[in-house]
Motif scaffolding. Sequence first.
Motif, PDB file in Angstrom:
ATOM      1  N   UNK A 184       0.838  -1.200   0.000  1.00  0.00           N
ATOM      2  CA  UNK A 184       0.000   0.000   0.000  1.00  0.00           C
ATOM      3  C   UNK A 184       0.873   1.250   0.000  1.00  0.00           C
ATOM      4  N   UNK A 185       1.912   1.262   0.816  1.00  0.00           N
ATOM      5  CA  UNK A 185       2.813   2.412   0.856  1.00  0.00           C
ATOM      6  C   UNK A 185       3.458   2.669  -0.515  1.00  0.00           C
ATOM      7  N   UNK A 186       3.813   1.591  -1.207  1.00  0.00           N
ATOM      8  CA  UNK A 186       4.535   1.722  -2.471  1.00  0.00           C
ATOM      9  C   UNK A 186       3.629   1.992  -3.664  1.00  0.00           C
ATOM     10  N   UNK A 187       2.350   1.631  -3.573  1.00  0.00           N
ATOM     11  CA  UNK A 187       1.485   1.671  -4.753  1.00  0.00           C
ATOM     12  C   UNK A 187       0.285   2.610  -4.663  1.00  0.00           C
ATOM     13  N   UNK A 188      -0.057   3.051  -3.464  1.00  0.00           N
ATOM     14  CA  UNK A 188      -1.184   3.962  -3.300  1.00  0.00           C
ATOM     15  C   UNK A 188      -0.647   5.309  -2.831  1.00  0.00           C
ATOM     16  N   UNK A 189      -0.865   6.325  -3.641  1.00  0.00           N
ATOM     17  CA  UNK A 189      -0.365   7.654  -3.314  1.00  0.00           C
ATOM     18  C   UNK A 189      -1.312   8.343  -2.339  1.00  0.00           C
ATOM     19  N   UNK A 190      -0.733   8.947  -1.308  1.00  0.00           N
ATOM     20  CA  UNK A 190      -1.559   9.656  -0.327  1.00  0.00           C
ATOM     21  C   UNK A 190      -1.927  11.035  -0.842  1.00  0.00           C
ATOM     22  N   UNK A 191      -3.230  11.284  -0.976  1.00  0.00           N
ATOM     23  CA  UNK A 191      -3.749  12.604  -1.339  1.00  0.00           C
ATOM     24  C   UNK A 191      -4.996  12.852  -0.508  1.00  0.00           C
ATOM     25  N   UNK A 192      -4.996  13.932   0.252  1.00  0.00           N
ATOM     26  CA  UNK A 192      -6.182  14.266   1.049  1.00  0.00           C
ATOM     27  C   UNK A 192      -7.327  14.614   0.109  1.00  0.00           C
ATOM     28  N   UNK A 193      -8.512  14.085   0.413  1.00  0.00           N
ATOM     29  CA  UNK A 193      -9.666  14.283  -0.461  1.00  0.00           C
ATOM     30  C   UNK A 193     -10.899  14.343   0.419  1.00  0.00           C
TER      31      UNK A 193
END
Length: 644
Positions: free
Chosen positions: A305-314
């Motif tokens: 998850x850390x490597x493949x899902x980018x953190x963006x507040x939404x």
Amino acid sequence: MNWLKLSNKLIYSIAFCILFAFATKAQSSLEEYKKTYPDYNELVINDSQSYDFSIENNKLKVIQNNQYESIILTDNGIQNNKESFTYSELVKLLGYEAYTVINDNGKERKIKVTQTNEIQSGQGSVFYDDVKERQIIFPNLEAGAKKVYNYQTEFVDPFLLHKFIFGGGFPIKNSSLEIKTDKNINIGYKIFNDESHLIEFSKTEKKGKWIYKWTMKDVKPVKLEENSPGYLYVIPHINIYIKDYTINNNKVEVLDDVNKLYSYYKDFTKNLNQTEDPTLKAITLDITANLTTDEDKIKSIFYWVKDNIKYIAFENGYEGFIPREAGLICERKFGDCKDMASIITEMAKYANVKGVNVSWIGTREIPYSYNELATPAVDNHMIAVYKKGDQYIFLDGTDKETLYGIPTAFIQGKEALYGDGHNYKIIPVPIVPAERNEVNEQVKFTIEKDKLVGSGKVQFNGYSRSHILLRIGDATNKTRFEMIKSLVLKGNNKFNLKDFTEENIKDRDKPYQINYNFDLGNYIIKADNEIYVNLFLEKPFEKLIIEKDRVSKFEFDYLTFVNSHYEMEIPKNCTVKYLPKNFSLDNDYVKADFVYEVKNNKIVLNIQIKQKKLLLDKSDFEPWNKTIKTLKNKYTETLILLEK
């Protein structure tokens, strides 16, 4: 006729006197304010907020009114011509007015604000946020002019009332919060940071309503300071909430304890991930195929998850509270903190790992505990938590570098509300020991033509590793070189980094390592046949003296353990004339050991400094400074070599 003329003259005279008196009063008020607040360009005369809680059409209605008035004290204050307020889908703007008040030949004249802008609040830091910010530009400002604005909002959700802050960047003459409520509505409140009881409280009855009022006079401006845990630790403020209300003899519970808060939260997640996603399941089974233990599986999921899902507040209305479906997150390849928790828990389910659930938590900038304030104000973050026997592993996918097994630094010492269906548990998040964040460095050098020439190896563990790698990011070439140089810098600005290599950049479970070669000029001192060398090429905590007039507590990001080994080869034509004495210190703040020895024609200094306290209160400042001064004194000690 003469009588009429006399009357008109009298009227004009009276009017002139009134205008003159007003102008004189306005000028004297300005001069009085300037005398009382000589160091400020602006004074807030009134900052007040009021709520009206009522039952209308068999529904709870919450209306909030805000009033703000300030006066410009100096010509420099004219530059601060902008104010703003926020609203959103859950806090709807009903109306506003704004104007400048100037003294026009003895009369107050209002000049309406015509220049306003609506922007996304915090638009530079989030992908999407439905919170709008209304910016107001005040015209015709001058010393003595006033900025006035009022606005009204309606709260869609009674669970999400705002806190009221008694303070700001300027001094405030009057700051107040008032609540008018029907008698079939019960409220609760908690006051923070008012140890001196400066907030005055009253409760009265008027026209069948209860009126609660909190007032604070002559509020000092907030002093912004580095390493502060956050303004909520310092500024007096009040959190209000609705306990319950009654409609047609039916009592509706809202907030008052953790049970009610969890029930509110649970409604946002009860229907989460009810449908299996084939793509995400296939990914999960693939990355866990050869793993036999639950811990290895959840660790592999966490890192994926850390490597493949980018953190963006939404955030958009209730989307700020409801996690999205794991399959959608996988498809989009981005998500906010709630989405990270959602996809981790769903992948754990596919891998048949039990005890992984979404959990609510507040970051360290929020000072409340759940039992102290059981409202949504206690939380601003969501994570997944893995229950491994009696142990809890905190899985926060928003930080790309933090390794499995330790929480992200910004939730250390907080509480997580761990939900398992109908049940919940409040779990304390540990403060990660300094040893887990060890900076281990070995430096070997010789004296060559008045320079120190050598090599080093430094390993960063735990938060030391993750924070540095987040800072370096994907920097390349000259930028990366300068960043690495700042990390291994020794002695003085004559430090020359010749070259370096890096190890374990991608492997989170191993320390990030830098190997480097260097030389250092203008460092050793020669006097006659004596050579003076200070082996403390780096001096940890040396600059962390806390100012005596500091207002806020002093917070560190994490606890640090410095473990350094310096080894200097003794020149062939030299003997050791003086070696500093060993030193030990152990108090509430630091444990330090400095050990010198001469071994195999080398002088060795082993340095160990372990930090003990993450948050320093005011009572800690003096003993902390004394500790640092003791260390600094030891850092100045030099060894002496005698040339033969």
